[in-house]
Design a protein around this motif. Structure first.
Motif, PDB file in Angstrom:
ATOM      1  N   ILE A   1       0.829  -1.208   0.000  1.00 58.28           N
ATOM      2  CA  ILE A   1       0.000   0.000   0.000  1.00 58.28           C
ATOM      3  C   ILE A   1       0.867   1.264   0.000  1.00 58.28           C
ATOM      4  O   ILE A   1       0.557   2.251  -0.679  1.00 58.28           O
ATOM      5  CB  ILE A   1      -0.941  -0.005   1.220  1.00 58.28           C
ATOM      6  N   SER A   2       1.961   1.217   0.744  1.00 62.58           N
ATOM      7  CA  SER A   2       2.825   2.404   0.870  1.00 62.58           C
ATOM      8  C   SER A   2       4.023   2.359  -0.076  1.00 62.58           C
ATOM      9  O   SER A   2       4.949   3.150   0.078  1.00 62.58           O
ATOM     10  CB  SER A   2       3.320   2.525   2.315  1.00 62.58           C
ATOM     11  N   ALA A   3       4.037   1.451  -1.053  1.00 61.06           N
ATOM     12  CA  ALA A   3       5.209   1.261  -1.920  1.00 61.06           C
ATOM     13  C   ALA A   3       5.587   2.536  -2.669  1.00 61.06           C
ATOM     14  O   ALA A   3       6.773   2.796  -2.897  1.00 61.06           O
ATOM     15  CB  ALA A   3       4.939   0.125  -2.905  1.00 61.06           C
ATOM     16  N   ARG A   4       4.606   3.329  -3.050  1.00 63.28           N
ATOM     17  CA  ARG A   4       4.888   4.549  -3.819  1.00 63.28           C
ATOM     18  C   ARG A   4       5.599   5.595  -2.982  1.00 63.28           C
ATOM     19  O   ARG A   4       6.165   6.555  -3.528  1.00 63.28           O
ATOM     20  CB  ARG A   4       3.590   5.125  -4.381  1.00 63.28           C
ATOM     21  N   TYR A   5       5.568   5.444  -1.655  1.00 66.76           N
ATOM     22  CA  TYR A   5       6.204   6.429  -0.772  1.00 66.76           C
ATOM     23  C   TYR A   5       7.508   5.917  -0.153  1.00 66.76           C
ATOM     24  O   TYR A   5       8.159   6.653   0.582  1.00 66.76           O
ATOM     25  CB  TYR A   5       5.239   6.813   0.354  1.00 66.76           C
ATOM     26  N   THR A   6       7.866   4.667  -0.409  1.00 69.09           N
ATOM     27  CA  THR A   6       9.060   4.070   0.197  1.00 69.09           C
ATOM     28  C   THR A   6       9.933   3.455  -0.885  1.00 69.09           C
ATOM     29  O   THR A   6       9.553   3.382  -2.060  1.00 69.09           O
ATOM     30  CB  THR A   6       8.672   2.984   1.212  1.00 69.09           C
TER      31      THR A   6
ATOM     32  N   ASP B   1      11.416  -3.002  -1.730  1.00 73.39           N
ATOM     33  CA  ASP B   1      11.278  -3.835  -2.925  1.00 73.39           C
ATOM     34  C   ASP B   1      10.245  -4.922  -2.648  1.00 73.39           C
ATOM     35  O   ASP B   1      10.577  -6.081  -2.388  1.00 73.39           O
ATOM     36  CB  ASP B   1      12.632  -4.433  -3.301  1.00 73.39           C
ATOM     37  N   ILE B   2       8.974  -4.563  -2.692  1.00 73.53           N
ATOM     38  CA  ILE B   2       7.880  -5.466  -2.349  1.00 73.53           C
ATOM     39  C   ILE B   2       6.953  -5.625  -3.558  1.00 73.53           C
ATOM     40  O   ILE B   2       6.587  -4.639  -4.207  1.00 73.53           O
ATOM     41  CB  ILE B   2       7.072  -4.924  -1.157  1.00 73.53           C
ATOM     42  N   THR B   3       6.612  -6.879  -3.859  1.00 71.45           N
ATOM     43  CA  THR B   3       5.643  -7.176  -4.911  1.00 71.45           C
ATOM     44  C   THR B   3       4.640  -8.199  -4.367  1.00 71.45           C
ATOM     45  O   THR B   3       4.781  -8.691  -3.246  1.00 71.45           O
ATOM     46  CB  THR B   3       6.331  -7.751  -6.156  1.00 71.45           C
ATOM     47  N   ALA B   4       3.653  -8.536  -5.174  1.00 73.47           N
ATOM     48  CA  ALA B   4       2.663  -9.531  -4.765  1.00 73.47           C
ATOM     49  C   ALA B   4       3.320 -10.891  -4.526  1.00 73.47           C
ATOM     50  O   ALA B   4       2.821 -11.700  -3.736  1.00 73.47           O
ATOM     51  CB  ALA B   4       1.571  -9.649  -5.825  1.00 73.47           C
ATOM     52  N   ALA B   5       4.450 -11.146  -5.187  1.00 74.68           N
ATOM     53  CA  ALA B   5       5.159 -12.413  -4.998  1.00 74.68           C
ATOM     54  C   ALA B   5       5.727 -12.549  -3.591  1.00 74.68           C
ATOM     55  O   ALA B   5       6.092 -13.654  -3.176  1.00 74.68           O
ATOM     56  CB  ALA B   5       6.282 -12.544  -6.025  1.00 74.68           C
TER      57      ALA B   5
END
Length: 215
Positions: A120-125, A128-132
């Protein structure tokens, strides 16, 4: 209004259940010390990774280096100490169910929550997180951070208990298997190979067996 003794009380830490169970105080002390050592190690390396010159503080550096070597093996030794008694009291099916409830379930729930928040916060951090990453909780837990410990503890307990009960593997042979696994883990780390969850299983299986031998 209800009388005070009739008002339900929220037990956040499940203390009544924990204290009602038979406690081995020296094991509780050991777990507490181990948790403090882990916290120290994480704080030390967090400061180091954020640009603080820890070499300017040699005593902290020595303590961090000394503690790093045995803080995690100690956790697996403690878990190994308890396995024989647990199998005698519960039997294999109940023991495995207990591992699922107390280790695998928290791994999936809290790991899933952490990954969801990171997505959810990937755009601000810069994480390296994905659905996998949800799948990595099982197959490659080091990619998800600190949840690797629960993964290794669950699978080591399952493998060890199956060998112990179904194949009647003795503690001596379990120790030999642990030494072989530990050597494989050394090879994997030396050559920077990617073996997913197998790396941690190989690295810490020996300490679990040592705990069972101590018991």
């Amino acid at each position: 209004m209800k009388p005070n003794n009739l008002i339900p009380k929220l037990d956040v830490f499940n203390s009544k259940f924990i204290l009602r169970d038979k406690r081995f105080l020296w094991l509780d002390y050991d777990k507490g010390i181990s948790i403090i050592l882990v916290a120290y190690g994480h704080c030390f390396f967090m400061l180091f990774d954020h640009g603080i010159n820890m070499s300017a503080y040699p005593y902290f550096n020595y303590i961090g280096t000394f503690l790093y070597g045995f803080r995690m093996p100690l956790f697996f030794i403690v878990s190994g100490i308890l396995i024989s008694n647990s199998l005698r009291k519960r039997g294999l099916p109940a023991y495995l169910l207990n591992r699922v409830n107390n280790i695998l379930y928290p791994l999936l729930v809290w790991g899933g929550i952490q990954i969801s928040l990171a997505l959810i916060s990937a755009r601000y951090t810069n994480a390296d997180i994905t659905a996998a990453s949800y799948l990595n909780l099982i197959i490659n837990p080091r990619q998800t951070g600190h949840f690797w410990y629960l993964n290794a503890l669950f699978f080591i307990g399952v493998i060890y208990s199956l060998l112990k009960t179904k194949l009647k593997v003795s503690i001596g042979i379990q120790l030999v298997i642990g030494f072989v696994f530990f050597s494989i883990a050394g090879y994997i780390n030396m050559h920077d190979l990617q073996a997913g969850l197998l790396t941690d299983i190989c690295q810490f299986y020996l300490f679990f067996a040592i705990g069972d031998a101590i018991s």
